[in-house]
Design an enzyme around this catalytic site. Structure first.
Site, PDB file in Angstrom:
ATOM      1  N   GLY A   1       0.821  -1.207   0.000  1.00  0.00           N
ATOM      2  CA  GLY A   1       0.000   0.000   0.000  1.00  0.00           C
ATOM      3  C   GLY A   1       0.850   1.250   0.000  1.00  0.00           C
ATOM      4  O   GLY A   1       0.698   2.122  -0.834  1.00  0.00           O
TER       5      GLY A   1
ATOM      6  N   PRO B   1      10.819  -9.666  15.667  1.00  0.00           N
ATOM      7  CA  PRO B   1      12.115  -9.301  15.060  1.00  0.00           C
ATOM      8  C   PRO B   1      12.201  -9.529  13.554  1.00  0.00           C
ATOM      9  O   PRO B   1      12.738  -8.699  12.832  1.00  0.00           O
ATOM     10  CB  PRO B   1      13.109 -10.196  15.805  1.00  0.00           C
ATOM     11  CG  PRO B   1      12.443 -10.495  17.107  1.00  0.00           C
ATOM     12  CD  PRO B   1      10.981 -10.556  16.818  1.00  0.00           C
TER      13      PRO B   1
ATOM     14  N   THR C   1       9.765  -9.656  11.159  1.00  0.00           N
ATOM     15  CA  THR C   1       8.985  -8.740  10.323  1.00  0.00           C
ATOM     16  C   THR C   1       9.447  -7.304  10.534  1.00  0.00           C
ATOM     17  O   THR C   1       9.379  -6.491   9.620  1.00  0.00           O
ATOM     18  CB  THR C   1       7.466  -8.884  10.576  1.00  0.00           C
ATOM     19  OG1 THR C   1       7.204  -8.664  11.952  1.00  0.00           O
ATOM     20  CG2 THR C   1       6.975 -10.254  10.170  1.00  0.00           C
TER      21      THR C   1
ATOM     22  N   GLN D   1      10.682  -4.736   7.634  1.00  0.00           N
ATOM     23  CA  GLN D   1      10.234  -3.344   7.491  1.00  0.00           C
ATOM     24  C   GLN D   1      11.423  -2.438   7.208  1.00  0.00           C
ATOM     25  O   GLN D   1      11.359  -1.552   6.359  1.00  0.00           O
ATOM     26  CB  GLN D   1       9.577  -2.872   8.789  1.00  0.00           C
ATOM     27  CG  GLN D   1       8.181  -3.329   8.963  1.00  0.00           C
ATOM     28  CD  GLN D   1       7.219  -2.355   8.310  1.00  0.00           C
ATOM     29  OE1 GLN D   1       7.121  -2.280   7.099  1.00  0.00           O
ATOM     30  NE2 GLN D   1       6.524  -1.579   9.111  1.00  0.00           N
TER      31      GLN D   1
ATOM     32  N   GLY E   1       7.325   1.657  10.802  1.00  0.00           N
ATOM     33  CA  GLY E   1       7.178   1.576   9.347  1.00  0.00           C
ATOM     34  C   GLY E   1       7.727   2.801   8.638  1.00  0.00           C
ATOM     35  O   GLY E   1       8.343   2.702   7.577  1.00  0.00           O
ATOM     36  N   GLU E   2       7.503   3.966   9.206  1.00  0.00           N
ATOM     37  CA  GLU E   2       7.917   5.210   8.542  1.00  0.00           C
ATOM     38  C   GLU E   2       9.412   5.482   8.738  1.00  0.00           C
ATOM     39  O   GLU E   2      10.109   5.871   7.799  1.00  0.00           O
ATOM     40  CB  GLU E   2       7.110   6.412   9.059  1.00  0.00           C
ATOM     41  CG  GLU E   2       5.629   6.152   9.305  1.00  0.00           C
ATOM     42  CD  GLU E   2       4.816   5.861   8.059  1.00  0.00           C
ATOM     43  OE1 GLU E   2       5.286   6.144   6.948  1.00  0.00           O
ATOM     44  OE2 GLU E   2       3.704   5.319   8.205  1.00  0.00           O
TER      45      GLU E   2
END
Lengths: 707, 327
Positions: free
Chosen positions: A231, A600, A602, A606, A672-673
């Site tokens: 996304g 850890p 996943t 990221q 995530g950012e």
């Protein structure tokens, strides 16, 4: 094979489903009577549709209907006064080139595609401008305030500093381009019952938008979106193409599937807006910052305003008594932008973190020392302590791993044949958010735990994170825990964006687990069992097949007492070819400071994805428009350059992994950012260190290096 | 749907017979470009003649020439032991092209026949003299960063996108064409055309002809060679500028040399003046620089591609440097 309890290298819980093709994405649902919609798009940039000849399309084989503003079903919200917002497709107005103006529905995708080519529109054209830089220079063009001006201390203090700089930074439009194309399956049935299979970062948001547009009750609408093929922000809203599909389904009384083309991905689902930013920095000769000014302009559309946090970082990232920021948006005749990973903060960090590097160079200081020297103990903007911040430790880890001691402060010092080596560093920072979410937990006598929430997983590994939170608290093996998401009928949760899902939904998972444990303890006590008795025994003894709890969870007053952020440090080594201008990122070390790392594997993924996206932002990605026509030139995967494997070196991911004491029960902050924020500046800084060339316009392509 | 007839043939003779029957027919080999063009509405052949079963996949040495069938895939050629040993420049150029998936299906003939990647050519809403003669050139005053600096015309500044063709031009290859009457042979460098007044024509293949193979003379250029492709990302990107360089060294004297450039013209661009200059000279940086300068005679930028005026000679120098250091 039974998984070990508390194993911390747990694989993605849905990984096998994904790699074996069992994970079902929106476009894969085969509904009885399914029809196929293809969108017709405008070929002018601004004006009005004066005629729409649909006869040939309607007479083409297999065509069921052509729906446009001329015959669309009524959408109550659009009949009211107010912003044109989602009115695209619903009106005869053209706001940008490539806007959906009609949808052709046929019994096969190929027939719909052909028939769509037969729809002929005539237009009354108007003057337009798609060039953001040109609009910025035009005194008559609109400039709208995007965020309240901010001032601390003296405005533009940098101008009178002992050492000062003022520079401009340019960022082009970037397009999210997830692998999965956007679209929707909409099934409008009698009595206004609507089911959709969507590609969305928020099933509740999609449900809410459809309810709002058509003024039908939320409970009439079922939104399914279990798997999302990427996304990066573009699926954070329900786009006109989706509303058009719902309208088409309502019009023909059959389910309609739309999957847009790669070219339409450039005009229908948003983009990272172009930005022009000026940074002014002032420092004393010892390297203390005495003034920071950050002025930013972002691109937006004429029909809807889009703003984001471009200038946020300048307000608190460095210790400085004099800071001022401004942010304006400038409308052009393009589709409205939307957040793209890191969003505005990534745009802002490119400018600020480039400028910080430029100032360190002006002071003849190591840019890492300069950052450490100006690292604040408290948040000067909010006048609050940070809930947790381990930046200095992160600097140290990263510097060691990249081999920062090999870096020479004098640019162009490391030369081997035609290749020049450079090192760069940058910080990333993003609000550590925690919203409100509900989770339902069902603890069963068969030893399993079912957790449900209407959240999404666009790839970060939401299900894995939630499973591990429950695994840790309940001591139930991972393979006995199921986390269900992507279904609007489940307990509500916010959209997946702004790095908040783990913090928000995870807290509710935590609360549900705590409640389930105390319910079991109570049952154990009531049935004269040991307080430590296994829940399976307790449930069996009480003749209960299961117990269930639903909890809503949100932040408390800790939010008022502390400033909460996630941090990242990106170190890169680049090699720049002096003759050809080719830049290769040869090594990456990223350090995340985002509290406890719950999952850890996943989490690492990221950070890997953020670095790859960062390479794209820094070196390859740019959506190019011919402003004479208002049309994109490189709207395909051959010409819009997403990094390929050969562009990506070894990425060394590290986490501080210390719990934040305040943010939530897990001590985990979003990440995530931050995986992307600042990365492009680290590359630009490394290119400068390698060559002595400061490139302030992204992407850093060979022509710019050679210039 | 836009219907088309799909035909399949197994011999050169029948392929040409089918072609003679219908001028709007097109051969389908790997389809990696043709299918895209059909999807984008740039071309709409009434018949597709699938030639994948015509036995033209040979890669072999006959006498002092290496024959490569028109239907050999890019991967098959690049990985073939004979090519790697005797024509490594060709192998390298092929490896630099497209992506592994594309190379696995794209053929030698198809590679030669691929159309330009100019964005204006692919967008039927924009002007393009190549797609629709008389509509103008969108790139001339538009986005021309990828475009030509040599041999341009007022009608078209597109470039031929192939890497393989650059190497074949450098290697003095010949193209064998079959037609209703027999076969004819033309020099590879004469296969593609400059845009001139007819940008719609990419090459000199006649309407009733079929590419059946290329023939490349065996040479002494397998030691000092390099194919250098400068692009916006490390793979799956078209050349900003590419250079095929190969030479024969005797006591550091260049006795034979081939130089050709890609990404700079409507056809692979052979650098004859530079070759002539270097022949008999020592392989030194200053000679390479002089050769690169000679190569730029007549170069002209159109704005966004002005950087190629610097990048092209630099790439020639670096390709020669790398070719020299290879031995």
């Amino acid at each position: 094979m039974e998984k070990k309890i508390l194993k911390d290298d747990t694989d993605r819980v849905d990984g096998i489903l994904k790699v074996t093709g069992q994970a079902k994405y929106f476009a894969e649902y085969e509904l009885p009577g399914l029809t196929y919609g293809v969108l017709v798009t405008s070929t002018i940039t601004k004006g009005k549709i004066t005629g729409l000849d649909t006869r040939a399309a309607e007479n083409a084989p297999g065509v069921i209907a052509v729906v446009s503003h001329l015959n669309k079903p009524s959408a109550a919200a659009y009949e009211q006064e107010g912003g044109p917002q989602m009115k695209i497709f619903y009106t005869d107005k053209i706001f940008y080139n490539g806007q959906p103006i009609a949808i052709v529905v046929a019994n096969t995708f190929e027939r719909a595609t052909y028939a769509a080519s037969l729809v002929k529109a005539t237009y009354a054209k108007e003057e337009f401008n798609t060039d953001f830089a040109k609009a910025l220079k035009d005194p008559k063009a609109k400039k709208l305030q995007g965020q309240a001006d901010y001032k601390r201390g003296i405005e533009n203090a940098y101008k009178t500093a002992e050492v000062k700089l003022e520079e401009r930074y340019f960022l082009p439009i970037e397009t999210h381009n997830p692998m999965e194309l956007h679209g929707i399956i909409a099934d409008w049935r009698p009595n206004n019952q609507v089911t959709v299979y969507a590609k969305t970062q928020g099933v509740k948001a999609t449900q809410g938008t459809i309810a709002n547009v058509f003024k039908i009750p939320m409970e009439n609408i079922q939104v399914n979106s279990e798997f999302v093929g990427g996304g990066f922000g573009m699926a954070l809203r329900t786009w006109p193409l989706e509303i058009a599909t719902v309208m088409a389904s309502k019009h023909i009384g059959k389910p309609v599937k739309v999957v847009i083309t790669r070219m339409q991905m450039f005009t229908m689902v948003g983009n990272r807006p172009a930005a022009i930013q000026t940074i002014g920095l002032g420092a004393d000769k010892d390297g203390k910052l005495t003034g920071i000014t950050h002025r930013a302009y972002g691109e937006t559309s004429t029909y809807e305003n889009f703003t984001e946090g471009v200038v946020n970082m300048a307000k608190f990232m460095y210790q400085c008594d004099n800071v001022n920021t401004s942010y304006a948006i400038v409308p052009v005749d393009l589709g409205v932008p939307i957040w793209m990973r890191g969003p505005g903060e990534a745009t802002g960090a490119f400018a600020l973190e480039s400028a910080i590097d430029e100032m360190a160079h002006a002071l003849d200081m190591d840019p890492l020392d300069f950052r450490i020297k100006n690292d604040p103990e408290t948040d000067q903007q909010k006048n609050k302590p940070f809930s947790s911040k381990n930046i200095k430790e992160a600097y140290k880890i990263g510097a060691e791993k990249i081999g920062w001691s090999n870096r020479k402060n004098k640019p162009g010092s490391l030369v081997e044949g035609p290749w020049q080596t450079g090192y760069g560093v940058s910080v990333g920072v993003f609000n550590a958010n925690r919203g409100k979410a509900s989770v339902k937990g069902v603890l069963k006598a068969d030893g399993s735990l079912l957790l449900q929430s209407a959240t999404s997983d666009i790839g970060p590994g939401t299900g894995t994170g939630m499973t591990l939170i429950a695994n840790k608290l309940m001591k139930i093996p991972v393979n006995k825990i199921t986390f269900e998401l992507g279904d609007s009928s489940l307990p509500p949760a916010p959209s997946q964006g702004g790095s908040a899902t783990l913090s928000t939904v995870g807290s509710a998972v935590n609360d549900v687990c705590v409640a389930l444990k105390s319910a079991i303890a109570e049952l154990a006590a009531n049935s004269n069992m040991d307080a430590t008795a296994n829940f399976v025994e307790v449930l069996k003894k009480n003749n209960l097949p299961a117990i269930e709890v639903t909890k809503e969870s949100q932040s408390g007053k800790e939010k008022d007492n502390y400033s909460m952020y996630s941090f990242s440090i990106h170190f890169v080594q680049v090699k720049v070819h002096a003759l050809t201008g080719v830049v290769k990122v040869s090594k990456i070390v990223s350090v995340g400071d985002s509290g406890t790392i719950v999952s850890p594997k996943t989490a690492r993924s990221q950070m890997l994805g953020g670095a790859v996206g960062g390479i794209g932002m820094a070196l390859t990605e740019e959506s190019i428009i011919d402003h004479r026509y208002g049309r994109y030139i490189n709207n395909n995967f051959a010409d819009y350059h997403v990094p390929v494997s050969a562009d990506v070196p070894e990425i060394d991911v590290n986490f501080i992994n210390k719990p934040d004491p305040y943010i939530n029960p897990m001590g985990a902050k979003g990440m995530g950012e931050i995986a992307l924020i600042g990365f492009s500046a680290a590359v630009a800084n490394a290119v400068f260190n390698a060559t002595g060339k400061r490139i302030r316009t992204l992407p850093i392509t060979p022509d710019k290096v050679l210039a | 749907m836009i219907n088309f007839q799909y035909l399949r043939t197994t011999s050169v003779k029948s392929a040409i017979a089918l072609l003679l029957k219908d001028k709007n027919a097109k051969f389908l080999a790997g389809g990696t470009n043709l299918i895209d063009l059909m999807k984008r509405g740039v071309t709409a052949p009434e018949k597709l003649i699938d030639i994948n079963h015509v036995p033209l996949k040979q890669i072999e040495q006959i006498g002092n020439k290496i024959h490569i069938g028109a239907l050999a895939t890019n991967t098959a050629v690049a990985d073939h032991a004979l090519i790697k040993e005797k024509l490594p420049l060709l192998s390298w150029a092929l490896q630099a092209g497209a992506s592994a998936q594309l190379r696995n299906v794209a053929t030698v003939g198809g590679n030669m026949m691929q159309r330009t990647r100019c964005g204006y050519f692919y967008d039927t809403e924009m002007p393009c003299n190549k797609r629709q003669p008389g509509t103008g050139c969108g790139a001339m005053e538009g986005f021309n960063r990828m475009h030509a600096i040599f041999g341009t015309s007022e009608k078209c500044i597109a470039v031929h996108p192939s890497d393989m063709c650059v190497a074949l031009t450098a290697l003095d290859a010949e193209v064998v064409l079959a037609n209703g009457k027999g076969e004819r042979k033309i020099a590879f460098k004469d296969f593609h055309r400059l845009a001139g007044d007819t940008p719609q024509l990419d090459n000199n293949l006649k309407a009733d002809e079929m590419i059946i193979r290329v023939e490349i003379p065996v040479n002494n250029l397998a030691k000092n060679y390099h194919y250098l492709k400068v692009r916006d990302r490390a793979s799956y990107a078209f050349a900003l500028v590419s250079v095929a360089a190969a030479f024969e060294l005797n006591n550091n004297k260049i006795t034979d040399i081939r130089l050709a450039m890609g990404g700079v013209a409507h056809k692979p661009w052979r650098l004859t003046a530079s070759e002539n200059f270097l022949k008999g000279k020592e392989a030194t940086l200053s000679n390479f620089e002089k050769a690169a300068e000679l190569a730029m005679t007549g170069a002209k930028g159109f704005g966004e591609n002005n950087f190629k005026l610097k990048l092209a000679p630099n790439t020639i120098i670096e390709a020669l440097n790398l070719a020299k250091s290879k031995a």
